[in-house]
Motif scaffolding. Structure first.
Motif, mmCIF file in Angstrom:
data_model
loop_
_atom_site.group_PDB
_atom_site.id
_atom_site.type_symbol
_atom_site.label_atom_id
_atom_site.label_comp_id
_atom_site.label_asym_id
_atom_site.label_seq_id
_atom_site.Cartn_x
_atom_site.Cartn_y
_atom_site.Cartn_z
ATOM 1 N N UNK B 14 -7.026 6.267 11.357
ATOM 2 C CA UNK B 14 -6.449 5.893 10.069
ATOM 3 C C UNK B 14 -7.543 5.594 9.058
ATOM 4 N N UNK B 15 -7.392 6.136 7.875
ATOM 5 C CA UNK B 15 -8.362 5.850 6.821
ATOM 6 C C UNK B 15 -7.907 4.700 5.932
ATOM 7 N N UNK B 16 -6.601 4.441 5.919
ATOM 8 C CA UNK B 16 -6.069 3.411 5.012
ATOM 9 C C UNK B 16 -6.306 2.013 5.563
ATOM 10 N N UNK B 21 -1.270 0.590 5.003
ATOM 11 C CA UNK B 21 -0.613 1.095 6.201
ATOM 12 C C UNK B 21 0.788 0.488 6.328
ATOM 13 N N UNK B 22 0.855 -0.831 6.102
ATOM 14 C CA UNK B 22 2.143 -1.518 6.208
ATOM 15 C C UNK B 22 3.138 -0.936 5.201
ATOM 16 N N UNK B 23 2.667 -0.705 3.987
ATOM 17 C CA UNK B 23 3.534 -0.129 2.954
ATOM 18 C C UNK B 23 4.024 1.259 3.337
ATOM 19 N N UNK B 69 0.555 10.514 7.870
ATOM 20 C CA UNK B 69 -0.730 10.946 7.321
ATOM 21 C C UNK B 69 -1.107 12.349 7.755
ATOM 22 N N UNK B 70 -0.248 12.978 8.532
ATOM 23 C CA UNK B 70 -0.517 14.311 9.052
ATOM 24 C C UNK B 70 -1.859 14.340 9.790
#
Ligand SMILES: [Zn+2]
Lengths: 370, 692
Positions: B14-16, B21-23, B69-70
């Motif tokens: 994950x980059x976020x 991420x929660x959103x 996020x594909x």
């Protein structure tokens, strides 16, 4: 004080002068009269048969007038008599009428004292909100429908795609009517946990197209506290037709929320789960207090807890299984349903901090909505 | 349920940041309720809907991330050594309807101890403080993969086999929590050759649990029928992490993976040697592929979704769509159809962990939610047709408007009342609740009166004395095995009838105020004749109450609350009540306003001071006057009622004020005199006389 002059000069000019003097005298005297006894003095002074001024007028002016002037003087005397009588009459009505200066003075009130207000009844805030919501959808072509508060398991659960023994039923905190064990499950009675059974009843009653809005009272086994109540109200909506889409659902609710909370309100949709709709969504509106900014003059917005959004509705496309229960052809028709809590909306609208106030009957609360 | 984003990051790159991420998860329906803690210790408190049991664990949510996020989802592949000994351990599934699959693996020579910190810390995400390394391994896998597993002390299983069957009548099982459970033949249990050893999918048995002495363990990873687990867990009042998942549908295809993953952890943290793997499949729950038509997707959603998005979303979620292109069929030889580039339908293989997806609409929802609900346009449906109001809408809103104008505040009171009140205030048997919220109020209201009195008391206790309240709502009665539900209206007044003004003190509300208000409400309807028959029900003052009768139907009653009841409720002032059965009222037509020509001629008024016997009711007088048939008698008013003083005992005096007027002419003195004589004669016929 005026006394009637004896006349020597009976020329028209002199007569004019004398008449004018008399006229202004009776006018000013009558104006000064302010009560009954003063008026009687005035009347006697002018009109007493023996020595009243009018009698003197006859003696001093008419009888004293030389032959050629008699006619002229006679006319003037008659005119003056009429004026005097009129003035004295007017003085009487002035002092006896309610419009008399003294009475008016007496009747003065302190206009800064508070007005006596007849009590107006106050519409219950929940009923008011419910009517507002219903009104918005009525304007969009929705008919009103209602249903019973005691429902069968079939209408409250089964036909809404809550199968028997399904965990989704747990979320409903149902209040069951006693003594139903001998009946088949679908006939057992419960206090309806939502207004959704009316969707089924409405579809059973008529074929599509259909648009209904359903206000109503529902019950759940919730312990009462400031934010929970075993009694609450919902407004439920249903639209079924050919070509009703998820985009229509979104547009309809977006329009309705703008009508209810103001044109600047925005909506957003989150996936959710309800057994009777698919896809299902929760709808949030941008906070109408802080305008979606989450802050008001630097302070956290208490209404949306600084998030800028308020969760308000559940909705979704009618699940084909539900259509199956009412014999609607789900290949031909589609529809959407939505529901909202009236208490929650009312609390948000007016900043009410305790849901129990709605059910206490406290007039200090109720009268705020008069 | 809690989720550690840090743990998620082991499965997806994950980059976020966590906040974003929660959103993003919330936007696809994996709702993060709140974020607690910071950095690596961050925890998401989740609110996962009941249909998404597959997302009640870290790996499932990581899968959602991969779709959002594909990005790739890193597979979980337990690394297990080749097993050493073949400990044959047959599994017999006797009730295949309730257990579709049972996978088990033995691990021998383990050492029972506390879990190492990296395991213990992960368990703390759910506030598990750890039991022993074996039990912890099963809990760890539950949090990771979502599949409930259980570990037995293998040496305590008798007879060398596992039997999955319904319990026998009279069998008992002491569960892990130390409670002895009476089993029911509908309960699915795990048994060894001799005895029950676990309540399938709910809780293991006490006597076969892992203890400090355990050397060899058997790891169970199975698929149990959701309804069966739910039935037993509800019957026994046992809601466990395991039952929560099984009730909602576990992953039939994931039993083996979960079993291996537990074994891998056990070997890592408890040592030992790997035993044999047993996988008993009683039923294959793999389902047929779902047909997804793009036209159907557009019909429901209202908008096209690009093919690449459809395929991407489904694959990332573990579905396998196979495009089914329309074959180019020429409708006629002269009009060849161009070959469609994008497929118009798919055959979609559904992963075994998605028991909630079995229809086309379920697949459409998956695509829509990940595509993003807010990427759909807002449109309004076309509509032709009229708005239909409820049949009683006008009557109801008129009643409400009139009550508000008369100064009554609308109230909404409780639906639940005490059995004593139900009995005191209604003639009909009350409807009882199976599971009342309180013992004090176990029945549905049979009348609105108890709720009204409760609200009045509430206000009295807060020093409000002048009250007018009304409530419109449903009341309930038990009619044999059915529930009768009717609309009812109750209004109540107490205290001052009018406002205190600067100059005049108000007077207290009386019978005629409440009656007048009732008459105002009745005048909404085109009621032929309204009668007030004394008295009302026995909770009213017998001398100051009446039933309201329309034709032959009692539609309501009104009057003073019986002073005894007022006293028991510690009311210090008179309370006036009125009740209506509004369904009777709603059945009446509404009164239409009618125009009557206005008279241009003066009216003549006459006063008659009467002395009447106490037995003479006003209604009798009224009827006699009506019987005189004097059309010019326009109005009759009763005024100045007196008893006592100069009025003899057993009599009362009343001033009758009559107004005569003709629409055609000025009335002559002698005709008014003649009518007056008739009136006097009528009064005398009642035994009355003119007062002198
Ligand atoms: Zn806000």
């Amino acid at each position: 004080m005026y006394t009637l002059p004896q006349l020597a000069d009976f020329s028209p000019a002199a007569l004019d002068n004398a008449a004018l003097e008399l006229k202004s005298a009776v006018e000013s005297e009558s104006r000064q009269v302010s009560n009954d006894s003063e008026w009687k003095v005035l009347r006697d002074r002018w009109m007493a048969r023996k020595s009243g001024i009018l009698t003197q007028l006859n003696d001093f002016w008419l009888k004293a007038a030389p032959g050629p002037s008699k006619r002229d003087v006679g006319q003037r005397v008659n005119e003056l008599k009429r004026i005097v009588e009129q003035e004295i009459e007017a003085a009487l009505s002035r002092i006896t009428s309610s419009a008399s200066a003294s009475r008016i003075d007496h009747e003065r009130v302190d206009v800064t004292l508070p007005g006596t207000r007849r009590k107006l009844g106050a519409e219950h805030p929940l009923i008011r909100t419910m009517n507002e919501i219903v009104g918005v959808f009525k304007a969009m072509g929705y008919s009103i429908a209602e249903g019973p508060e005691v429902e069968t398991d079939y209408y409250n659960f089964e036909s809404l795609n809550f199968p028997p023994n399904h965990p989704a039923r747990d979320t409903q905190d149902t209040l069951f009517i006693a003594g139903q064990q001998s009946k088949p499950l679908r006939e057992r009675l419960v206090l309806r946990t939502h207004t959704s059974p009316v969707q089924i009843r409405a579809m059973e009653k008529q074929p599509p197209p259909l648009r209904v809005i359903v206000p109503g009272k529902v019950h759940r086994a919730e312990t009462a506290d400031a934010t929970h109540s075993p009694i609450f109200h919902q407004v439920e909506g249903l639209a079924v037709d050919t070509n009703i889409t998820f985009c229509d659902l979104k547009g309809t609710l977006d329009h309705a929320m703008k009508a209810l909370f103001g044109a600047s309100v925005k909506t957003r949709f989150y996936p959710s789960f309800f057994p009777f709709t698919e896809p299902s969504a929760d709808v949030q509106i941008s906070c109408f207090k802080c305008g979606g900014r989450g802050r008001i003059e630097g302070a956290r917005c208490s209404l949306c807890k600084a998030s800028g959004w308020i969760e308000l509705l559940g909705c979704g496309m009618v699940d084909p299984n539900v259509f199956g229960f009412v014999n609607y052809d789900s290949k031909k028709y589609s529809g959407f349903a939505f529901g909202m809590g009236v208490e929650r909306i009312t609390m948000l609208k007016y900043g009410i901090d305790d849901i129990q106030h709605f059910f206490e009957g406290d007039i200090r609360f109720l009268q705020q909505f008069a | 349920m809690n989720i550690s984003p840090n743990w998620l990051r082991e499965f997806v790159d994950l980059e976020v940041d966590n906040f974003r991420l929660a959103q993003d998860l919330t936007h696809v329906g994996i709702a993060v309720e709140s974020i607690v803690g910071e950095g690596d210790a961050t925890i998401f408190e989740m609110d996962i809907t009941t249909n998404r049991v597959d997302a009640m664990n870290h790996y499932g949510i990581a899968r959602e991330c991969s779709a959002v996020y594909d990005i790739n989802l890193i597979p979980i592949k337990p690394k297990l050594p080749a097993f050493i000994r073949e400990a044959s351990f047959p599994i017999e599934i006797l009730d295949a309807d309730l257990c579709a699959r049972y996978t088990a693996r033995a691990v021998c020579d383990v050492r029972i101890r506390k879990s190492p910190p990296h395991i213990a810390q992960r368990l703390l995400i759910e506030e598990h403080h750890g039991v022993n390394n074996i039990a912890d391994a099963t809990n760890y896998v539950l949090m990771e993969l979502g599949h409930p597993t259980h570990a037995f002390d293998l040496d305590l299983l008798e007879g060398g086999k596992i039997v999955v069957r319904r319990a026998r009548k009279g069998e008992t099982l002491k569960t892990l929590d130390g409670i002895m459970r009476e089993l029911d033949p509908e309960d699915l249990i795990i048994a060894d050759a001799v005895k029950p050893v676990a309540l399938a999918g709910i809780m293991g048995g006490f006597d076969t649990m892992i203890t400090a002495k355990t050397r060899n363990v058997l790891i169970e990873s199975a698929w149990f029928d959701p309804a069966a687990v739910r039935r037993t867990s509800r019957r026994l009042g046992m809601h466990t992490d395991a039952s929560h998942r099984f009730e909602r549908g576990a992953d039939w295809g994931g039993t083996s993976l979960a079993c291996d993953r537990v074994a891998e952890l056990v070997l890592e943290i408890a040592g030992g040697k790997l035993g044999a793997h047993h996988d008993a499949i009683a039923r294959d729950l793999r389902r047929e592929a779902v047909h997804l038509d793009r036209a159907e997707l557009k019909r429901i959603l209202g908008q096209e979704i690009p093919e690449t998005d459809i395929v991407r979303i489904l694959r990332r979620l573990g579905f396998e769509p196979t495009a089914q292109r329309a074959t180019a069929v020429a409708l006629s030889a002269s009009t060849p159809i161009a070959v469609v580039e994008t497929p118009d339908s798919y055959s979609v293989e559904v992963p075994t962990w998605r028991l909630d997806v079995e229809r086309e609409i379920d697949v459409i929802e998956e695509i829509a939610r990940v595509y993003g609900f807010n990427n759909f346009a807002n449109t309004l449906p076309a509509f032709a047709g009229g708005v239909v109001e409820l049949p009683h809408a006008r009557a109801e809103s008129s009643l409400r408007a009139r009550l508000l104008a008369l100064g009554y505040d609308e109230a909404v009171s409780t639906t639940f009342i005490s059995a004593a009140d139900a009995q005191r205030f209604a003639g009909e048997p009350a409807v009882a609740l199976e599971n009342p919220l309180s013992e004090e109020a176990p029945v549905l209201r049979t009348t609105l009166v108890p709720g009204m009195l409760q609200m009045l008391a509430w206000n009295f206790n807060r020093d409000a004395k002048d009250l007018r309240l009304f409530e419109m709502g449903h009341i309930f009665s038990a009619i044999r095995n059915r529930v009768g539900e009717r609309g009812s209206l109750c209004f109540a007044g107490t205290g001052a009838a009018t406002e205190n003004s600067m100059e005049a003190k108000s007077r207290a509300l009386d019978f005629f105020d409440i009656k007048g208000d009732a008459e105002d409400l009745l005048s909404i309807f085109a009621a032929e004749s309204v009668r007030f028959d004394a008295p009302g029900a026995d909770y009213y003052h017998p001398g100051r109450s009446a039933k309201i009768v329309l034709g032959k139907k009692v539609v309501g009653q009104l009057g003073q609350l019986h002073p005894e009841i007022a006293a028991t409720r510690k009311f210090k002032q008179d309370v006036w009540l009125a009740e209506f059965d509004i369904e009777h009222l709603f059945a009446l037509p509404l009164r239409e306003s009618r125009y009557e020509k206005l008279s241009r001629f003066p009216q003549v008024e006459r006063d008659f001071s009467l002395l009447l016997d106490s037995t003479v009711k006003y209604e009798m007088l009224q009827r006699l006057l009506e019987a005189l048939h004097i059309p010019e008698l326009r109005q009759v008013q009763a005024r100045e009622l007196f008893r006592g003083g100069t009025v003899p005992e057993g009599k009362y005096s009343m001033l009758l004020h009559l107004t005569f007027q003709s629409i055609e002419r000025t009335l002559r003195d002698e005709e008014v005199a003649a009518w007056s004589q008739k009136v006097i004669a009528a009064i005398e016929a009642l035994g009355g006389s003119l007062r002198t």
